[in-house]
Design a protein around this motif. Structure first.
Motif, PDB file in Angstrom:
ATOM      1  N   ILE A  34      -9.466 -36.180 -40.670  1.00 13.50           N
ATOM      2  CA  ILE A  34     -10.745 -35.948 -39.770  1.00 13.50           C
ATOM      3  C   ILE A  34     -11.452 -37.589 -39.750  1.00 13.50           C
ATOM      4  N   VAL A  35     -11.279 -38.247 -41.015  1.00 19.47           N
ATOM      5  CA  VAL A  35     -11.831 -39.577 -41.078  1.00 19.47           C
ATOM      6  C   VAL A  35     -10.903 -40.507 -40.463  1.00 19.47           C
ATOM      7  N   GLY A  36      -9.817 -40.645 -40.434  1.00 18.07           N
ATOM      8  CA  GLY A  36      -9.011 -41.670 -39.536  1.00 18.07           C
ATOM      9  C   GLY A  36      -9.090 -41.259 -38.128  1.00 18.07           C
ATOM     10  N   VAL A  90      -1.343 -44.097 -37.815  1.00 16.51           N
ATOM     11  CA  VAL A  90       0.024 -43.900 -38.164  1.00 16.51           C
ATOM     12  C   VAL A  90      -0.205 -42.619 -39.225  1.00 16.51           C
ATOM     13  N   GLU A  91       0.457 -41.651 -38.987  1.00 19.29           N
ATOM     14  CA  GLU A  91       0.294 -40.394 -39.734  1.00 19.29           C
ATOM     15  C   GLU A  91       1.452 -39.741 -40.050  1.00 19.29           C
ATOM     16  N   PRO A  92       1.989 -39.441 -41.318  1.00 22.98           N
ATOM     17  CA  PRO A  92       3.256 -38.758 -41.515  1.00 22.98           C
ATOM     18  C   PRO A  92       3.406 -37.651 -41.204  1.00 22.98           C
ATOM     19  N   GLY A  93       2.345 -36.604 -41.316  1.00 23.53           N
ATOM     20  CA  GLY A  93       2.417 -35.326 -41.400  1.00 23.53           C
ATOM     21  C   GLY A  93       1.701 -34.910 -39.994  1.00 23.53           C
ATOM     22  N   GLY A 138      -4.124 -32.957 -44.159  1.00 21.56           N
ATOM     23  CA  GLY A 138      -4.502 -33.249 -45.382  1.00 21.56           C
ATOM     24  C   GLY A 138      -5.743 -32.031 -45.951  1.00 21.56           C
ATOM     25  N   ALA A 139      -6.823 -32.918 -46.670  1.00 16.50           N
ATOM     26  CA  ALA A 139      -7.928 -32.272 -47.027  1.00 16.50           C
ATOM     27  C   ALA A 139      -8.602 -31.741 -46.045  1.00 16.50           C
ATOM     28  N   THR A 140      -8.328 -32.286 -44.735  1.00 15.29           N
ATOM     29  CA  THR A 140      -9.043 -31.750 -43.477  1.00 15.29           C
ATOM     30  C   THR A 140      -8.692 -30.390 -43.036  1.00 15.29           C
ATOM     31  N   ALA A 141      -7.389 -29.974 -43.459  1.00 19.28           N
ATOM     32  CA  ALA A 141      -6.950 -28.742 -42.946  1.00 19.28           C
ATOM     33  C   ALA A 141      -7.413 -27.613 -44.117  1.00 19.28           C
ATOM     34  N   ALA A 195     -10.477 -27.702 -45.606  1.00 22.92           N
ATOM     35  CA  ALA A 195     -11.826 -27.661 -45.625  1.00 22.92           C
ATOM     36  C   ALA A 195     -12.504 -26.400 -44.818  1.00 22.92           C
ATOM     37  N   MET A 196     -13.809 -26.253 -45.396  1.00 23.52           N
ATOM     38  CA  MET A 196     -14.494 -25.063 -44.674  1.00 23.52           C
ATOM     39  C   MET A 196     -15.142 -25.381 -43.550  1.00 23.52           C
ATOM     40  N   GLY A 197     -15.290 -26.654 -43.206  1.00 21.08           N
ATOM     41  CA  GLY A 197     -15.892 -27.018 -41.814  1.00 21.08           C
ATOM     42  C   GLY A 197     -17.295 -26.858 -41.962  1.00 21.08           C
ATOM     43  N   HIS A 198     -17.950 -26.930 -43.010  1.00 25.83           N
ATOM     44  CA  HIS A 198     -19.507 -26.607 -42.805  1.00 25.83           C
ATOM     45  C   HIS A 198     -20.094 -27.935 -42.702  1.00 25.83           C
ATOM     46  N   LEU A 199     -20.815 -28.083 -41.600  1.00 30.80           N
ATOM     47  CA  LEU A 199     -21.500 -29.484 -41.109  1.00 30.80           C
ATOM     48  C   LEU A 199     -22.946 -29.054 -42.218  1.00 30.80           C
ATOM     49  N   ARG A 233       4.908 -43.364 -42.059  1.00 27.76           N
ATOM     50  CA  ARG A 233       3.832 -43.442 -43.306  1.00 27.76           C
ATOM     51  C   ARG A 233       3.921 -44.905 -43.277  1.00 27.76           C
ATOM     52  N   VAL A 234       2.659 -45.588 -43.591  1.00 25.84           N
ATOM     53  CA  VAL A 234       2.544 -46.760 -44.263  1.00 25.84           C
ATOM     54  C   VAL A 234       3.002 -46.973 -45.627  1.00 25.84           C
ATOM     55  N   ASN A 235       3.986 -47.971 -45.946  1.00 25.44           N
ATOM     56  CA  ASN A 235       4.514 -48.052 -47.192  1.00 25.44           C
ATOM     57  C   ASN A 235       3.691 -49.176 -47.746  1.00 25.44           C
ATOM     58  N   HIS A 247     -14.678 -39.272 -49.180  1.00 27.70           N
ATOM     59  CA  HIS A 247     -15.892 -38.385 -48.780  1.00 27.70           C
ATOM     60  C   HIS A 247     -15.974 -37.216 -49.555  1.00 27.70           C
ATOM     61  N   GLU A 248     -15.213 -37.100 -50.743  1.00 27.09           N
ATOM     62  CA  GLU A 248     -15.207 -35.738 -51.452  1.00 27.09           C
ATOM     63  C   GLU A 248     -15.466 -34.379 -50.580  1.00 27.09           C
ATOM     64  N   GLY A 249     -16.313 -33.545 -50.745  1.00 29.63           N
ATOM     65  CA  GLY A 249     -16.484 -32.326 -50.332  1.00 29.63           C
ATOM     66  C   GLY A 249     -17.306 -32.226 -49.186  1.00 29.63           C
ATOM     67  N   LEU A 250     -17.512 -33.575 -48.538  1.00 24.77           N
ATOM     68  CA  LEU A 250     -18.577 -33.736 -47.431  1.00 24.77           C
ATOM     69  C   LEU A 250     -17.963 -34.540 -46.229  1.00 24.77           C
ATOM     70  N   GLY A 251     -16.752 -34.797 -46.092  1.00 26.81           N
ATOM     71  CA  GLY A 251     -15.946 -35.566 -45.313  1.00 26.81           C
ATOM     72  C   GLY A 251     -15.932 -35.134 -43.925  1.00 26.81           C
ATOM     73  N   VAL A 252     -15.993 -33.611 -43.681  1.00 25.94           N
ATOM     74  CA  VAL A 252     -15.889 -33.159 -42.303  1.00 25.94           C
ATOM     75  C   VAL A 252     -17.216 -33.746 -41.772  1.00 25.94           C
ATOM     76  N   THR A 253     -18.396 -33.334 -42.299  1.00 25.93           N
ATOM     77  CA  THR A 253     -19.596 -33.564 -42.042  1.00 25.93           C
ATOM     78  C   THR A 253     -20.023 -35.126 -41.794  1.00 25.93           C
ATOM     79  N   THR A 254     -19.334 -36.102 -42.529  1.00 19.38           N
ATOM     80  CA  THR A 254     -19.971 -37.384 -42.780  1.00 19.38           C
ATOM     81  C   THR A 254     -18.720 -38.333 -41.782  1.00 19.38           C
TER      82      THR A 254
HETATM   83  C1  LIG Z   1     -11.582 -26.637 -50.385  1.00 24.03           C
HETATM   84  C2  LIG Z   1     -12.538 -27.774 -49.644  1.00 24.03           C
HETATM   85  C3  LIG Z   1     -13.582 -27.596 -49.017  1.00 24.03           C
HETATM   86  C4  LIG Z   1     -14.501 -28.375 -48.059  1.00 24.03           C
HETATM   87  N1  LIG Z   1     -15.165 -28.228 -47.444  1.00 24.03           N
HETATM   88  C5  LIG Z   1     -15.817 -28.972 -46.816  1.00 24.03           C
HETATM   89  C6  LIG Z   1     -16.986 -28.641 -45.808  1.00 24.03           C
HETATM   90  O1  LIG Z   1     -17.306 -27.376 -45.759  1.00 24.03           O
HETATM   91  N2  LIG Z   1     -17.500 -29.630 -45.214  1.00 24.03           N
HETATM   92  C7  LIG Z   1     -17.217 -30.944 -45.338  1.00 24.03           C
HETATM   93  O2  LIG Z   1     -17.829 -31.709 -44.615  1.00 24.03           O
HETATM   94  N3  LIG Z   1     -16.244 -31.267 -45.987  1.00 24.03           N
HETATM   95  C8  LIG Z   1     -15.560 -30.396 -46.674  1.00 24.03           C
HETATM   96  N4  LIG Z   1     -14.629 -30.870 -47.369  1.00 24.03           N
HETATM   97  C9  LIG Z   1     -14.022 -32.068 -47.597  1.00 24.03           C
HETATM   98  C10 LIG Z   1     -13.190 -32.663 -46.357  1.00 24.03           C
HETATM   99  O3  LIG Z   1     -12.070 -31.687 -46.385  1.00 24.03           O
HETATM  100  C11 LIG Z   1     -12.642 -34.124 -46.859  1.00 24.03           C
HETATM  101  O4  LIG Z   1     -13.611 -34.989 -47.172  1.00 24.03           O
HETATM  102  C12 LIG Z   1     -12.229 -34.777 -45.791  1.00 24.03           C
HETATM  103  O5  LIG Z   1     -11.344 -33.880 -44.962  1.00 24.03           O
HETATM  104  C13 LIG Z   1     -11.539 -35.985 -45.930  1.00 24.03           C
HETATM  105  O6  LIG Z   1     -10.779 -36.398 -44.781  1.00 24.03           O
HETATM  106  P1  LIG Z   1      -9.682 -37.759 -44.837  1.00 24.03           P
HETATM  107  O7  LIG Z   1      -9.390 -37.903 -43.227  1.00 24.03           O
HETATM  108  O8  LIG Z   1     -10.372 -38.851 -45.630  1.00 24.03           O
HETATM  109  O9  LIG Z   1      -8.807 -37.081 -45.760  1.00 24.03           O
HETATM  110  P2  LIG Z   1      -7.440 -36.303 -45.259  1.00 24.03           P
HETATM  111  O10 LIG Z   1      -7.438 -35.043 -44.343  1.00 24.03           O
HETATM  112  O11 LIG Z   1      -6.579 -35.843 -46.532  1.00 24.03           O
HETATM  113  O12 LIG Z   1      -6.565 -37.102 -44.330  1.00 24.03           O
HETATM  114  C14 LIG Z   1      -5.813 -38.231 -45.053  1.00 24.03           C
HETATM  115  C15 LIG Z   1      -4.593 -38.336 -44.330  1.00 24.03           C
HETATM  116  O13 LIG Z   1      -3.851 -39.807 -44.731  1.00 24.03           O
HETATM  117  C16 LIG Z   1      -2.599 -39.490 -44.561  1.00 24.03           C
HETATM  118  N5  LIG Z   1      -1.799 -40.457 -45.259  1.00 24.03           N
HETATM  119  C17 LIG Z   1      -1.873 -40.475 -46.608  1.00 24.03           C
HETATM  120  N6  LIG Z   1      -0.995 -41.467 -47.202  1.00 24.03           N
HETATM  121  C18 LIG Z   1      -0.607 -42.226 -45.821  1.00 24.03           C
HETATM  122  C19 LIG Z   1       0.232 -43.281 -45.585  1.00 24.03           C
HETATM  123  N7  LIG Z   1       0.648 -44.158 -46.770  1.00 24.03           N
HETATM  124  N8  LIG Z   1       0.329 -43.682 -44.350  1.00 24.03           N
HETATM  125  C20 LIG Z   1      -0.182 -43.136 -43.346  1.00 24.03           C
HETATM  126  N9  LIG Z   1      -0.820 -41.942 -43.691  1.00 24.03           N
HETATM  127  C21 LIG Z   1      -0.891 -41.385 -44.709  1.00 24.03           C
HETATM  128  C22 LIG Z   1      -2.275 -37.973 -44.895  1.00 24.03           C
HETATM  129  O14 LIG Z   1      -1.109 -37.268 -44.552  1.00 24.03           O
HETATM  130  C23 LIG Z   1      -3.481 -37.286 -44.450  1.00 24.03           C
HETATM  131  O15 LIG Z   1      -3.380 -36.522 -42.982  1.00 24.03           O
HETATM  132  C24 LIG Z   1     -13.706 -29.703 -48.018  1.00 24.03           C
HETATM  133  C25 LIG Z   1     -12.729 -30.181 -49.026  1.00 24.03           C
HETATM  134  C26 LIG Z   1     -12.024 -29.355 -49.631  1.00 24.03           C
HETATM  135  C27 LIG Z   1     -10.776 -29.455 -50.531  1.00 24.03           C
END
Ligand SMILES: Cc1cc2nc3c(=O)[nH]c(=O)nc-3n(C[C@H](O)[C@H](O)[C@H](O)COP(=O)(O)OP(=O)(O)OC[C@H]3O[C@@H](n4cnc5c(N)ncnc54)[C@H](O)[C@@H]3O)c2cc1C
Ligand SMILES: Cc1cc2nc3c(=O)[nH]c(=O)nc-3n(C[C@H](O)[C@@H](O)[C@H](O)COP(=O)(O)OP(=O)(O)OC[C@H]3O[C@@H](n4cnc5c(N)ncnc54)[C@H](O)[C@@H]3O)c2cc1C
Lengths: 370, 432
Positions: A17-19, A36-39, A44-47, A49-53, A172-174, A332-339
């Protein structure tokens, strides 16, 4: 023969969600963007998450970023893909001490411009009759919502693509050589790089420490109208921000489908993705104490995810310490969807040399180099 | 509440029954778990109208000291233990050795109309009818592939169904070649002849398949594609099954490796039926479709292995290998016509739990990406049906399993021994 490296104004590494939000904001700014996204997008964490804003208010910096982001989420309120549901957040107080804390928090939220009301016990039970007896009251934050994060990430990437962004799917970025990014097929992209790889950050930027904080969730079959609000215990922040190696908190959400999504747990030392029966039991017991009827519902799936967690709990948003033309948005820990949306704006302002709407200092990655 | 067993067996079909009897005869404490109300599995499923075959009665009678845990659903795995759910509560059953005899389920293939009320699997309809579902006087079309169609047809007819015909997709030449080979397995040949006799007068057509099913609220007609074009048949019910797919979800949850001989995974075992996880064995259809004889032999082999008698297990290996040969014969002679993979159109529902059409899945090459974007596989069956269909159609393979194995009460996942209150019934919300 070596082909010339494709060149971009910004190479976004990772499409969580952040990228995705960063790629969207950058393309809206007119930049030529690579993603660039390998999956799967948002896999990742985004899938997980609870998705609570939700606005979290115990750290002023977190409050500023979540409030700023919540305003931007309003633009997605009618988007089908977002599955946006304005259920509001209902924080439940057990005991007078928690009720007193509710009023402190409501005042703090109101001061930041977030509507919040303290509720007495009667009103609480009118809003959520399924709550166990004996609760003291609570706090309602009526404008908050829930979304479905992986589809939002997909939407943001597609919107960026519609403005010309190039998606390197399955790549993937190496490594991050000077002036660009090297992909796992040996090719190189040249241009400024923005690393948004969540928990995987240290693989590319070892100078920025990151840990995965494991969480469990369970989803049920459909029980429309059993609950109306995203429910949390007021003690949630103790679990979320405490340092205990493992903790659980009552955190239950009605999905727009009628399903009930149940959390939450936090573990630092667990590294494998398997569902832990012991942790699941602890988490569910906690939730049963607040909503006894949950015991009777049918669960269809349990899963886990890892929250990308920095040592001080704040995300890294800004220039990479010691790097040139390298930026980071991760942690973004447990708040990355929101933020995510506010983070993307903030970062684009920094990249483009504009004055950000909120103070970027608390998130500066350079704090780790100090 | 934890019960301890020397040998725990999941699945009380022919394989599980043989395993239980074998292990118990050596003095082990044996638990035999099945989600159904009675032992017997698919082939020996209890029939309300007919007495069970002698072999089935004997296998069940031989259980004696075995603890038969029917109406027990395995929902999750814990270290050296399984969490099971019953109507009343849940418990943890721990084991020294575990035998997976989880069998197989029917392969359903999508075609326009396959979700109409009145259309079921062939084995599925057979099971319903054995449980007393009224079928007398109904006009039934049976279609699909393999000898199981005949078995299903015989059951339906015995319960009074008016069979309109059996439509086998394999071409006539291959079915005849199969019949000639059958002579090498005399028991099988006798069985086949007996079945045909029971089905005297019912048309049995080859090189034919159901192209589509039609009706407003329920099934009225089916279009059958054959060597001489399409014919439309009136009917009340359509029972259609394209063979079997091993049930590997529990094995996967336990971390046992699987292998892929077809579009679908099967549990990976060594010749003595050890899985990749120490102390866990697998027998019968879960290791690859092999039929009744294989299931019984493998059950016995696994039973010996589970109590540490490798020598006794080894004695049975040659017979098992010969019986497995029959399975190869089935697989080659009843391989599916590629046209069957093209029947569904863009509007055909694939994920019945979440209402996802085939068209919505275009462009995805990965189960997880498709699931995240469309909800395909996110419902109560967790991709058992749609994931298998998509693997068969060559779209993408199913992703691994997560607990609970089947929908289970939250109280069960929380480890509760008894349930305080009845389960709340779900109402399916309207959604587009
Ligand atoms: C159980 C749980 C519940 C949550 N509930 C909430 C909630 O209710 N509300 C909220 O706001 N947040 C919540 N969060 C937090 C939120 O999910 C995360 O903070 C947020 O998804 C982080 O997003 P991200 O894009 O940084 O990480 P990710 O979603 O993990 O994305 C990182 C991406 O980088 C890719 N990547 C990794 N390495 C490479 C590479 N070398 N080259 C290219 N790509 C790469 C990965 O494949 C991945 O897709 C929750 C998290 C968890 C685990
Ligand atoms: C808001 C929201 C609502 C959701 N609603 C539903 C829903 O209604 N139904 C539903 O099914 N899901 C739902 N999900 C979860 C979704 O299915 C998953 O997408 C989510 O990504 C996390 O599940 P997962 O880890 O099981 O991932 P999956 O996408 O299933 O991937 C699992 C991966 O882990 C592997 N794996 C399996 N078991 C283990 C194990 N024991 N240890 C290690 N790895 C293992 C698998 O092989 C597979 O590769 C929802 C998610 C969200 C964000």
């Amino acid at each position: 023969m070596k082909a010339a490296a494709a060149s971009y104004d910004l190479i976004v590494v990772g499409a969580g969600i952040v990228g995705a939000a960063c790629a969207d904001a950058a393309s809206a700014d007119g930049l030529r963007v690579a993603i660039v996204e390998p999956g799967p997008i948002g896999g990742g964490a985004t899938a997980a998450a609870m998705g609570h804003l939700v606005a979290m208010d115990d750290d002023p910096a977190e409050l500023a970023l979540s409030r700023y982001s919540l305003q931007q989420w309003e633009a997605f309120a009618d988007l089908k893909e977002a599955e946006f549901s304005r259920c509001g957040t209902l924080w439940v107080a057990r005991g007078d001490a928690e009720l007193a804390a509710a009023s402190t928090r409501a005042t703090r939220l109101a001061a930041a411009g977030v509507e919040a009301h303290v509720l007495d016990a009667n009103t609480l039970y009118e809003l959520e009759p399924a709550l166990a007896p004996g609760m003291s009251g609570g706090m309602l934050v009526p404008r908050e919502a829930v979304v479905y994060p992986p589809r939002v990430a997909r939407y943001l990437v597609q919107r960026a693509q519609s403005r010309g962004a190039q998606l390197y799917a399955g790549r993937r970025v190496n490594a991050l050589p000077r002036g660009g990014a090297q992909l796992d097929d040996g090719s190189t992209l040249s241009g400024p790089v923005l690393v948004a790889t969540g928990c995987a950050l240290p693989a590319l930027l070892p100078q920025l420490p990151m840990r995965g904080r494991k969480g469990h969730l369970v989803i049920t079959e459909r029980y429309p109208n059993l609950l109306r609000h995203q429910l949390l215990e007021l003690g949630y922040a103790d679990s979320a921000h405490g340092d205990a190696d493992s903790s659980v908190a009552f955190n239950v959400q009605p999905r727009p489908t009628g399903q009930i999504l149940i959390g939450s747990s936090r573990e630092f030392s667990a590294t494998d993705a398997a569902v832990s029966p012991a942790m699941l039991q602890r988490m569910l017991e906690r939730c049963f104490a607040f909503i006894p009827t949950l015991r009777q519902l049918q669960a269809v799936r349990a899963w886990t995810g890892f929250r990308p967690t920095t040592p001080d709990g704040r995300p890294y948003l800004g220039a990479v310490p010691g790097g040139t033309n390298q930026w980071v948005a991760a942690g973004h820990e447990g708040l990355g969807v929101t933020t995510a949306l506010g983070s993307a704006r903030l970062l684009l302002d920094l990249i483009q040399g504009r004055e950000p709407a909120i103070d970027p200092t608390p998130y500066a990655p350079s704090r780790m180099a100090a | 509440m934890t019960e301890r067993y020397d040998v725990l067996i999941v699945g009380a079909g022919p394989a599980g029954l043989a395993a239980a009897q074998t292990a118990a005869s050596r003095g082990a404490r044996v638990g035999l778990i099945d989600a159904q109300a009675r032992a017997g599995g698919q082939v020996w499923r209890h029939d309300v109208r007919r007495t069970a075959p002698r072999a089935a009665r004997e296998a069940i009678a031989a259980l004696r000291s075995v603890e038969l845990l029917t109406n027990h659903q395995v929902v999750a795995a814990e270290p050296s233990a399984l969490r099971v759910e019953t109507q009343q509560g849940s418990s943890l059953l721990s084991y020294t050795s575990l035998i997976l005899a989880t069998g197989a389920r029917e392969l359903l293939l999508p075609f326009p109309g396959w979700t109409l009320p009145g259309v079921t699997g062939a084995g599925g309809m057979q099971a319903l009818v054995k449980q007393g579902w009224p079928i007398a006087g109904k006009r039934v079309v049976i279609a699909g592939s393999g000898p199981l169609l005949l078995a299903a047809a015989a059951t339906l007819r015995a319960h009074g169904a008016r069979l309109q015909g059996i439509y086998e997709q394999a071409p006539v030449a291959r079915v005849h070649a199969f019949a000639r080979q059958l002579l090498r397995w005399p028991a099988r040949a006798t069985q086949a002849v007996a079945l045909r006799a029971q089905l005297a007068g019912v048309p049995y057509r080859f090189g034919t398949f159901v192209r589509s099913a039609h009706g407003e609220a329920a099934l009225r007609t089916v279009d059958i594609e054959g060597p001489h074009g399409t014919t439309r048949l009136d009917c009340d019910l359509l029972a259609v099954g394209y063979g079997l797919v091993p049930n590997v979800e529990l094995a996967q949850l336990l971390g046992c490796a699987t292998v892929q001989r077809s579009a679908h995974p099967q549990v990976q075992v060594d010749p003595s039926l050890r899985t990749s996880v120490a102390g866990i064995y697998a027998a019968g259809e879960a290791n690859g479709i092999g039929g009744l004889a294989v299931a019984r032999l493998e059950g016995a082999i696994a039973g010996h292995m589970a109590v540490g008698d490798t020598a006794a297990a080894n004695l049975l290996l040659p017979r098992r290998d010969k019986a497995r040969g029959f399975a190869e014969l089935l697989a080659t002679h009843f391989s599916l016509d590629p046209r069957l993979h093209q029947l569904a159109d863009a509007q055909t529902l694939i994920c019945r739990c979440e209402d996802v059409t085939l068209g919505e899945l275009d462009g995805f090459s990965d189960a997880r990406a498709a699931k995240l974007a469309t909800r395909c596989g996110m419902g109560a069956c967790q991709g058992r049906i749609c994931g298998t269909v998509l693997a068969e159609l060559g779209r993408f393979s199913r992703s691994g399993s997560r607990p609970p194995l089947f929908p289970a009460r939250l109280a069960t996942l929380a480890g509760a021994a008894t349930f305080p209150l009845p389960t709340i019934s779900t109402e399916v919300a309207d959604h587009e």
